[in-house]
Design a protein around this motif. Structure first.
Motif, mmCIF file in Angstrom:
data_model
loop_
_atom_site.group_PDB
_atom_site.id
_atom_site.type_symbol
_atom_site.label_atom_id
_atom_site.label_comp_id
_atom_site.label_asym_id
_atom_site.label_seq_id
_atom_site.Cartn_x
_atom_site.Cartn_y
_atom_site.Cartn_z
ATOM 1 N N GLY A 1 5.576 -5.298 -13.820
ATOM 2 C CA GLY A 1 5.994 -3.823 -13.571
ATOM 3 C C GLY A 1 4.996 -2.527 -13.992
ATOM 4 O O GLY A 1 4.885 -1.711 -13.204
ATOM 5 N N GLY A 2 4.063 -3.021 -14.742
ATOM 6 C CA GLY A 2 2.975 -1.961 -14.936
ATOM 7 C C GLY A 2 2.093 -1.776 -13.851
ATOM 8 O O GLY A 2 1.674 -0.476 -13.479
ATOM 9 N N LEU A 3 2.047 -2.830 -12.972
ATOM 10 C CA LEU A 3 1.191 -2.566 -11.687
ATOM 11 C C LEU A 3 1.787 -1.616 -10.622
ATOM 12 O O LEU A 3 1.091 -1.095 -9.776
ATOM 13 C CB LEU A 3 0.742 -3.823 -11.175
ATOM 14 N N ALA A 4 3.183 -1.538 -10.693
ATOM 15 C CA ALA A 4 3.895 -0.742 -9.840
ATOM 16 C C ALA A 4 3.659 1.028 -9.849
ATOM 17 O O ALA A 4 3.642 1.877 -9.058
ATOM 18 C CB ALA A 4 5.393 -0.672 -10.118
ATOM 19 N N GLN A 5 2.687 1.231 -11.143
ATOM 20 C CA GLN A 5 2.318 2.660 -11.377
ATOM 21 C C GLN A 5 1.041 2.827 -10.454
ATOM 22 O O GLN A 5 0.647 4.037 -10.360
ATOM 23 C CB GLN A 5 2.239 3.133 -12.937
ATOM 24 N N ASP A 6 0.342 1.840 -10.106
ATOM 25 C CA ASP A 6 -0.895 1.969 -9.521
ATOM 26 C C ASP A 6 -0.793 2.262 -8.032
ATOM 27 O O ASP A 6 -0.235 1.374 -7.189
ATOM 28 C CB ASP A 6 -1.632 0.593 -9.759
ATOM 29 N N PRO A 7 -1.495 3.355 -7.731
ATOM 30 C CA PRO A 7 -1.444 4.026 -6.093
ATOM 31 C C PRO A 7 -1.873 2.779 -5.415
ATOM 32 O O PRO A 7 -1.569 2.630 -4.358
ATOM 33 C CB PRO A 7 -1.954 5.281 -6.349
ATOM 34 N N ASP A 8 -3.143 2.260 -5.667
ATOM 35 C CA ASP A 8 -3.844 1.333 -4.900
ATOM 36 C C ASP A 8 -3.118 0.034 -4.736
ATOM 37 O O ASP A 8 -3.144 -0.754 -3.783
ATOM 38 C CB ASP A 8 -5.312 1.107 -5.358
ATOM 39 N N VAL A 9 -2.078 -0.243 -5.676
ATOM 40 C CA VAL A 9 -1.371 -1.423 -5.759
ATOM 41 C C VAL A 9 -0.097 -1.265 -4.719
ATOM 42 O O VAL A 9 0.097 -2.095 -3.799
ATOM 43 C CB VAL A 9 -0.765 -2.084 -6.946
ATOM 44 N N VAL A 10 0.768 -0.307 -4.610
ATOM 45 C CA VAL A 10 1.754 -0.103 -3.971
ATOM 46 C C VAL A 10 1.397 0.343 -2.566
ATOM 47 O O VAL A 10 1.948 -0.037 -1.457
ATOM 48 C CB VAL A 10 2.442 1.007 -4.547
ATOM 49 N N ALA A 11 0.168 0.967 -2.263
ATOM 50 C CA ALA A 11 -0.475 0.954 -0.873
ATOM 51 C C ALA A 11 -0.978 -0.373 -0.247
ATOM 52 O O ALA A 11 -1.078 -0.281 1.108
ATOM 53 C CB ALA A 11 -1.544 2.149 -1.214
ATOM 54 N N ASP A 12 -1.014 -1.483 -1.001
ATOM 55 C CA ASP A 12 -1.510 -2.379 -0.338
ATOM 56 C C ASP A 12 -0.448 -3.650 -0.453
ATOM 57 O O ASP A 12 0.099 -4.079 -1.109
ATOM 58 C CB ASP A 12 -2.674 -3.186 -1.277
ATOM 59 N N PRO A 13 0.259 -3.822 1.111
ATOM 60 C CA PRO A 13 1.314 -4.700 1.095
ATOM 61 C C PRO A 13 1.158 -6.066 0.395
ATOM 62 O O PRO A 13 2.238 -6.682 -0.385
ATOM 63 C CB PRO A 13 1.364 -4.929 2.542
ATOM 64 N N ALA A 14 -0.030 -6.705 0.653
ATOM 65 C CA ALA A 14 -0.343 -7.996 -0.097
ATOM 66 C C ALA A 14 -0.538 -7.700 -1.645
ATOM 67 O O ALA A 14 -0.178 -8.768 -2.381
ATOM 68 C CB ALA A 14 -1.755 -8.698 0.220
ATOM 69 N N LEU A 15 -0.838 -6.663 -2.242
ATOM 70 C CA LEU A 15 -0.834 -6.695 -3.884
ATOM 71 C C LEU A 15 0.608 -6.295 -4.312
ATOM 72 O O LEU A 15 1.031 -6.793 -5.241
ATOM 73 C CB LEU A 15 -1.810 -5.481 -4.055
ATOM 74 N N ARG A 16 1.249 -5.592 -3.341
ATOM 75 C CA ARG A 16 2.789 -5.038 -3.939
ATOM 76 C C ARG A 16 3.889 -6.186 -3.518
ATOM 77 O O ARG A 16 4.709 -6.174 -4.259
ATOM 78 C CB ARG A 16 3.273 -3.759 -3.199
#
Lengths: 201, 201
Positions: free
Chosen positions: B104-119
């Motif tokens: 859940g903490g990663l959901a705050q990261d803009p580069d995570v939600v912007a990368d489909p493979a990371l999100r």
DNA sequence: GTCTATATATAGATAGAC
DNA sequence: GTCTATCTATATATAGAC
């Protein structure tokens, strides 16, 4: 200290507003002085003249965002209507869900929670919000809206957590849907705590 | 692709585990290749031999963390007992609250939600968790634990949001207290939805 | 597979001219 | 108050030796 009451027409104000936006979009670690200066239309010299550096500027920006968030929430919670209606107004306010919470989002940042001056506005905002919600729910309980087993303070914490967690679920999904499902689920649970019809209004 | 089933005894495995830890502690933006290499005890050459770069390594690490989180949650939700007991077991499990949720903490990261493979692992994890909780709550409703107005799917979303939001409140406060208050408040709301005593077990 | 050298860009800030 | 120049460290990666 720069007054938070001034609008962003002067250079210092524009720097603060640019920082508020960037902290919301990119977090503290992800926000560079250079990006702030560009968005504010200010040069390096201006920024370091008005502020001691990135942490100093961030502290001013976070304090201002926290004040604005409290004002917005208080408007919902102080409107006309029953306690249930006011909590519903708070929960159902239109939000840009995928942007997340300007304040809650910063709690994920290790450099924010590590700096007492940066973390303080977060703590104060959520302390205030929980206590304001507990107040409203307590009024409702006293007015007969909820049964005797109803716990205003605990429920207030749950309400705030659902909103913050709803943002996390929505951003993870890339879709506001889960936010609204979580809020609707909470409202139904609250309804189950309603006092019998015919109880004192 | 590196198999997530291997333990971290080889270099690639150690790199993945170091990345998992750093993503949890510092987020994606705050984690540098250099920090990963140092924690893994591996050199530059090793990292870029086994992985295409930071995004590639992060994708492997996030997928592994997501699998581990699902396994942990499933253990709580599949234990012996009533639906209410299993949900309580999930909510009351011991957690290092101030560290927050690895996923859940990663959901705050803009580069995570912007990368489909990371999100994607985030979305899949929370979709799975909500649906698993809804399943358990549905069983409970069918077994007479909850009244007819009870909404398993909506409640499931609320449960997940309370946990994620509880982390946000705790980290903001620098204290696990608000997490537990939010969870306790939720458990009380759930109790209010209990069916009358004497309903079918 | 792992190591060292090298490379470009940015982070974050200071110095001093104007 | 604002601008430009300069500075050190780090981010992120590539090249090629071993």
């Amino acid at each position: 200290m720069y007054s938070v009451l001034m609008s962003g027409t002067d250079t210092a104000g524009k720097l603060i507003e640019a920082t508020q936006e960037l902290l919301w979009e990119r977090g503290y670690v992800g926000t560079s002085p250079r990006a702030i200066q560009q968005r504010a239309g200010a040069g390096q010299g201006s920024m370091y003249h008005h502020f001691g550096g990135k942490p100093d500027l961030a502290r001013a920006a976070v304090r201002k965002s926290a004040e604005e968030m409290r004002a917005t929430a208080d408007a919902d919670l102080s409107c006309e209507g029953s306690a249930r209606q006011r909590v519903r107004a708070y929960l159902s306010r239109e939000r840009s869900v995928l942007r997340g919470c300007r304040i809650g989002g910063l709690a994920q940042d290790p450099d924010v929670v590590a700096d007492p001056a940066l973390r303080a506005p977060l703590q104060e905002t959520f302390d205030w919000l929980r206590s304001r919600l507990a107040e409203v729910l307590e009024e409702g309980k006293n007015g007969g809206e909820f049964g005797s087993a109803f716990d205003p303070a605990g429920t207030a914490a749950t309400v705030v957590a659902v909103v913050q967690g709803g943002y996390v679920l929505a951003r993870s999904a890339g879709d506001p849907g889960p936010f609204h499902e979580a809020v609707d689920g909470l409202l139904r649970l609250l309804d189950a705590h309603a006092a019998e019809p015919g109880s004192p209004a």
